[in-house]
Design an enzyme around this catalytic site. Structure first.
Site, PDB file in Angstrom:
ATOM      1  N   ASN B 417       1.019  -1.018   0.002  1.00  9.07           N
ATOM      2  CA  ASN B 417       0.464  -0.061   0.086  1.00  9.07           C
ATOM      3  C   ASN B 417       0.855   1.156  -0.356  1.00  9.07           C
ATOM      4  O   ASN B 417       1.020   1.446  -0.946  1.00  9.07           O
ATOM      5  CB  ASN B 417      -1.102   0.345   1.022  1.00  9.07           C
ATOM      6  CG  ASN B 417      -1.764   1.264   0.901  1.00  9.07           C
ATOM      7  OD1 ASN B 417      -1.237   1.922   0.309  1.00  9.07           O
ATOM      8  ND2 ASN B 417      -3.125   0.730   2.102  1.00  9.07           N
ATOM      9  N   ASP B 418       1.566   1.829   1.161  1.00  8.05           N
ATOM     10  CA  ASP B 418       2.255   2.646   1.805  1.00  8.05           C
ATOM     11  C   ASP B 418       2.954   2.797  -0.054  1.00  8.05           C
ATOM     12  O   ASP B 418       3.507   3.800  -0.203  1.00  8.05           O
ATOM     13  CB  ASP B 418       2.826   3.126   2.030  1.00  8.05           C
ATOM     14  CG  ASP B 418       1.547   3.068   3.699  1.00  8.05           C
ATOM     15  OD1 ASP B 418       0.605   2.905   3.604  1.00  8.05           O
ATOM     16  OD2 ASP B 418       1.802   2.562   5.503  1.00  8.05           O
ATOM     17  N   ILE B 419       3.930   2.039  -0.234  1.00 10.79           N
ATOM     18  CA  ILE B 419       5.066   2.158  -1.331  1.00 10.79           C
ATOM     19  C   ILE B 419       5.044   2.241  -2.459  1.00 10.79           C
ATOM     20  O   ILE B 419       5.562   2.407  -3.470  1.00 10.79           O
ATOM     21  CB  ILE B 419       5.541   0.599  -0.616  1.00 10.79           C
ATOM     22  CG1 ILE B 419       5.217  -0.530  -1.187  1.00 10.79           C
ATOM     23  CG2 ILE B 419       6.848   0.422   0.585  1.00 10.79           C
ATOM     24  CD1 ILE B 419       5.851  -1.910  -1.257  1.00 10.79           C
TER      25      ILE B 419
END
Lengths: 519, 496
Positions: B417-419
């Protein structure tokens, strides 16, 4: 459906909208292709090569226009040409809608649709049909060739038996597609290339092409909508002009490619700058059609100023490389038609919900759809390189970082640390400094070693270091002298036990992991 | 004899350095591991030899160090002790073997964490045991204090490493909630514990009585346990890669401090190697998240920001089917797979590789893009993919592959997700703004495999999910991938 490729009627236009290669793609999509006789003659494409590729070569131009469902062109159709077409037919060409409103109205009146290749939006999906980029690429290359033709010396530096030749210095202003292409071509010839652009994002691209990126000492991003440049503030322009004035005295060749969509080209090279240039220098102005980046540019002309500077303001650079230009343009159109023919059955499907079609189809079903609704920027572009701005880490809250970065803080800490260290060493037993030496050297060795470890092996690295940090069991073993029931020995035994788990477990699991990595 | 032992340890140290050097490339990595093992065997053999050698009456450490501080009451190695030592080695070796052979590759982070805790505990035990075996004598002053100081440092770092690693293990294995535990004024608590330790350490240094000294040492040990646990409790699940590498570093420093205490250079060297290794790994992880080391270590990321971004109207996202995904995969010429922690949890790496193999047969170029902080351990994804027999030259780092996204047909994001959050590049208000990310959104299609629209570990909403070229494929990563694989097999079979 029949696709027609007429001969371009405009004087000096050497390109053609389809080549035998792109034509074969159209045939695969299920179309019939008719090519006007001698359509490709200036691009070194013979009638024979077209018919061999499967096209019908039509001698009668009138017949060609009348029967066509889709006409592929480069230059906008003339009023006369539109008159010849049947209702419901489509012309795909460059159109420049802003300056061709009467033509669009005429087409609408005749029920002819116009699709403007120059209105294909710059989104990633449409890159393969972006004819403007294809042409800009060619223009950038050709600009360097023109400059080299006018320039009286080598581009590359040489040391010959007759003496030393310095390399030519080239300044490229505007690092868009054309600018980057010019950089590549000039580098290929061996020149020293510098480039300037208001958009800091292109810096890496410029550098990757082997040019030096010039910057002004003002932080302002020139990134506008859709990856194009925007107009800059007066302070910025002043700084920029100073830079150009200084460069003009130094460089041999200036290639300008600066354009702002919907505006006349910015005047970047003033009369004074041209005067300050060395005799024999060359300016190539790729923005000549939009008024030119140089104040002395004459659109469509090449001439020499009083101080012996050649200014080249041709407006037909792509057409001066006709075979290549026709080839790329033909491919762009073939890609577009391939998207518009989803079933590959020779039937054109016009999907107005398609963003590309909606933008580019400026006349359709008797109505002028221009200007189209503004294109929303679907891909958020990074406004600036977020990681490094002027060599400093940037973070949303900079206050804490600022404190950390204060040199006084570090100086103070260093001073206190040094005092402490001296105090400790004065009090320390004899072997201590020696061990400190070993420790410090080992830290440095570790630092060097670990940076060379490939990131893919970071987990094995951790488990190996884990295993070897079990070396502490040596400490445990050495404590085990004396009777076994002494608390010190028992504690040490426990230490040895768990450290052994570590050693054995660590090495084994690393081995297991490394076994799995393979090519 | 003494010189022989020192020589053996010198070679152990060299072998460890060669071992770490070997890990710089895949080709030499196995040899590197072997060298490490060799070095360790040599070191242990030499150590055992030392205590046998000291049988003649002098204590072990004295045999090595002419400047030895204290005379001990030791009467050398006797049979009972030898049996205990052998037992400890054998039992420890057995447990280690079991752990190493049994562990699932997805559980690597937990294993690494718990192994760190062992080093920490061993450092504590060796420190205490050394103090008991060599209590200070009344005649000494300065140099003795120095020696005791080394003991305290070793015990303290060991204690923090021990409980910190245990908590990290708990969080990674789900036994402890991975949410950060944020006590009000937790920084003051930490600071208080640190100061208290200093005070007790001062008491420990001046006391002449072994009994009182042991008490102080015990208190310091307990405090360091509390500190370690509290520090790691305050750190959220997504920051675990940093924590684990930091604990790796601590375990090294603990070993080095023990080396100072026992005056053994080998321990100092090895500890320093491990310590710098862990420190560099933490640094790499922090840089990959664009966060300062301190903000990670002092904890509290994740819980605070979730509330900020949850506002605003819900935005529209597209969903897709496994059939459509399979079609897209087959139609494109290049595919990039971005695995995240979700793939590890779901154990989906094997079917993912099956998909790749089918694509390769159909001349689709399929590769993997690994973000430095994907997973819960540095390099975690690489290990998982290696387990599934993915050749390592198909697995690329962020910097190697980021420029390839624009000409990629499909990007398959599995449990990450965040990456892949574009907000990190263009939204200065985003809490992860400035973090280097994989530019997946530049591809033609992005398919995100995810359980639901919930936010990632950092609690940050991901604009990627709402982009026009992004489609969501909801469901457990494993079953989604399995379904895509099925569709792919039948599609590939039909058109063959």
């Amino acid at each position: 459906m029949i696709i027609a490729i007429p001969q371009e009627c405009q004087q000096g236009e050497c390109r053609v909208a389809a080549t035998p290669l792109s034509l074969s793609k159209l045939l695969k999509l299920g179309y019939q292709v008719h090519v006007e006789s001698n359509a490709g003659q200036y691009s070194s494409l013979t009638n024979q090569s077209y018919s061999q590729a499967g096209a019908v070569v039509e001698v009668d131009a009138d017949q060609l226009w009348r029967t066509a469902d889709v006409v592929l062109k480069l230059q906008p159709p003339t009023l006369m040409e539109i008159e010849r077409m049947k209702t419901g037919a489509l012309v795909i060409s460059f159109l420049w809608p802003a300056s061709n409103i009467p033509l669009m109205e005429a087409a609408a009146g005749r029920g002819v649709s116009l699709l403007a290749m120059d209105r294909i939006p710059r989104i990633s999906r449409a890159q393969k049909m972006d004819a403007l980029s294809s042409m800009a690429n060619i223009a950038g290359y050709r600009a360097v060739i023109e400059a080299a033709g006018a320039f009286g010396s080598f581009f590359t530096g040489q040391i010959t038996a007759a003496g030393k030749v310095p390399p030519a210095k080239v300044l490229v202003i505007g690092a868009g597609v054309a600018g980057l292409s010019a950089i590549g071509a000039a580098r290929g010839l061996g020149a020293i290339v510098r480039a300037f652009d208001t958009r800091p994002t292109v810096k890496d691209q410029v550098k990757s092409m082997g040019a030096e990126f010039l910057e002004v000492q003002l932080e302002e991003s020139g990134e506008g909508v859709g990856g194009y440049a925007k107009e800059m503030s007066p302070q910025y322009i002043r700084a920029e002009m100073e830079l150009f004035a200084q460069q003009a005295r130094e460089v041999d060749i200036i290639i300008t490619t600066a354009l702002i969509p919907g505006k006349p080209a910015p005047k970047l090279i003033t009369v004074e700058m041209v005067r300050s240039m060395k005799a024999g220098s060359v300016i190539v102005d790729l923005a000549a059609e939009q008024g030119g980046n140089c104040e002395l540019t004459r659109a469509g002309e090449k001439y020499r100023t009083d101080n012996q500077v050649d200014i080249i303001g041709f407006v037909d650079f792509p057409s001066r490389l006709p075979t290549q230009a026709s080839n790329l343009y033909g491919n762009n159109i073939a890609n577009l038609l391939s998207d518009m023919t989803p079933a590959a059955d020779g039937n054109l499907v016009i999907d107005l919900n398609d963003q590309v079609i909606r933008q580019a189809l400026v006349v359709h079903e008797g109505r002028v759809h221009w200007p189209p609704p503004p294109l929303e920027n679907p891909i958020p572009k990074p406004t600036e390189s977020p990681i490094q701005v002027g060599g400093r880490l940037k973070s949303p809250d900079g206050s804490l970082e600022k404190t950390w970065r204060s040199p006084w803080l570090w100086l103070g800490l260093g001073f206190v640390g040094a005092l402490l260290l001296i105090g400790v060493v004065l009090e320390a037993p004899p072997g201590f400094v020696q061990r400190l030496t070993v420790f410090s050297l080992a830290c440095l060795v570790g630092y060097q070693l670990i940076w060379s470890v490939t990131p893919a092996l970071h987990t094995p690295l951790m488990s190996v270091t884990n295993a070897i940090s079990g070396i502490i069991l040596i400490g445990g073993i050495l404590q085990m002298s004396g009777a076994w029931y002494q608390p010190a020995v028992l504690l040490s035994a426990v230490a040895v036990l768990i450290a052994t788990i570590n050693v054995v477990g660590g090495f084994l699991v690393t081995h297991r992991m490394l076994q799995m990595f393979r090519k | 004899m003494q010189n022989l032992v020192l020589l053996a340890w010198l070679f152990s140290g060299l072998f460890f350095i060669i071992s770490l050097g070997g890990l710089s490339q895949h080709e030499s990595s196995r040899r590197g591991n072997l060298f490490g093992l060799l070095g360790m065997a040599l070191a242990i053999a030499a150590a055992i030899l030392t205590i046998f050698g000291s049988n003649s009456g002098t204590g072990a450490t004295e045999a090595l160090d002419p400047n030895s501080l204290t005379a001990t009451s030791s009467d050398g190695l006797n049979l009972g002790t030898a049996v205990v030592l052998l037992g400890a080695l054998v039992v420890g070796g057995l447990i280690g073997t079991l752990l190493a052979v049994r562990v699932e590759m997805t559980a690597m982070p937990e294993l690494v964490a718990i192994l760190h805790s062992f080093v920490g505990l061993a450092a504590v035990l060796v420190g205490v045991s050394h103090y008991l075996g060599h209590p200070p004598t009344a005649t000494e002053t300065g140099t003795g204090a120095m020696h005791l100081g080394e003991t305290v440092v070793g015990v303290f770092i060991g204690g923090v490493t021990f409980t910190g690693s245990v908590i990290a293990w708990g969080k990674l294995s789900g036994r402890v909630s991975s949410k950060p535990l944020l006590i009000k004024g937790r920084h003051y608590v930490n600071l208080g514990i640190l100061l208290a330790c200093l005070v007790f350490a001062a008491g420990f240094l001046v006391t002449k009585s072994t009994a009182i000294g042991v008490c102080w040492l015990a208190v310091i040990t307990l405090l360091s346990f509390v500190l370690g646990a509290h520090l790691v409790m305050a750190i959220g699940g997504a920051d675990m890669p940093v924590v684990v590498s930091m604990l790796n570093s601590y375990s090294g420093w603990a070993a080095a401090a023990t080396g100072f205490m026992l005056k053994i250079d080998l321990l100092i060297v090895t500890g320093a190697l491990v310590g710098s290794s862990g420190a560099i790994l933490s640094f790499i992880m922090c840089r990959a998240m664009n966060r300062s080391f301190w903000s990670v270590i002092l904890g509290g990321f994740g819980g605070e920001v979730a509330a900020v971004t949850s506002g605003g109207p819900p935005r529209k996202h597209d969903t897709t089917s496994s059939l459509e995904t399979a079609r897209w995969l087959l139609e494109s010429s290049e595919v990039i797979i971005v695995p995240g922690y979700g793939m590890a949890v779901a154990q989906a790496q094997h079917p993912v590789w099956e998909i790749c193999k089918i694509l390769q047969q159909r001349n689709v170029k399929a590769r993997f893009a690994i973000h430095p902080v994907a997973g819960r351990l540095p390099g975690h994804m690489n290990v998982l993919l290696a387990e599934a027999h993915v050749p390592y030259d198909l697995v690329l780092e962020m910097d190697e592959i980021n420029e390839d996204f624009p000409h990629t047909g499909v990007v398959l994001i599995i449990g990450a997700n965040d990456i892949v959050n574009p907000g990190a590049q263009d939204d200065p208000t985003s809490p992860i703004y400035g973090m280097p990310v994989l530019e997946a959104w530049k591809a033609e299609h992005v398919v995100v495999l995810k359980r639901s629209m919930a936010t990632g570990y950092s609690g940050v909403d991901n604009p990627l999910f709402y982009l026009e070229n992004t489609s969501m494929l909801f469901g457990d990563a494993k079953s989604s991938i399995d379904r895509v694989l099925q569709e792919l097999k039948s599609l590939a079979g039909v058109s063959r």
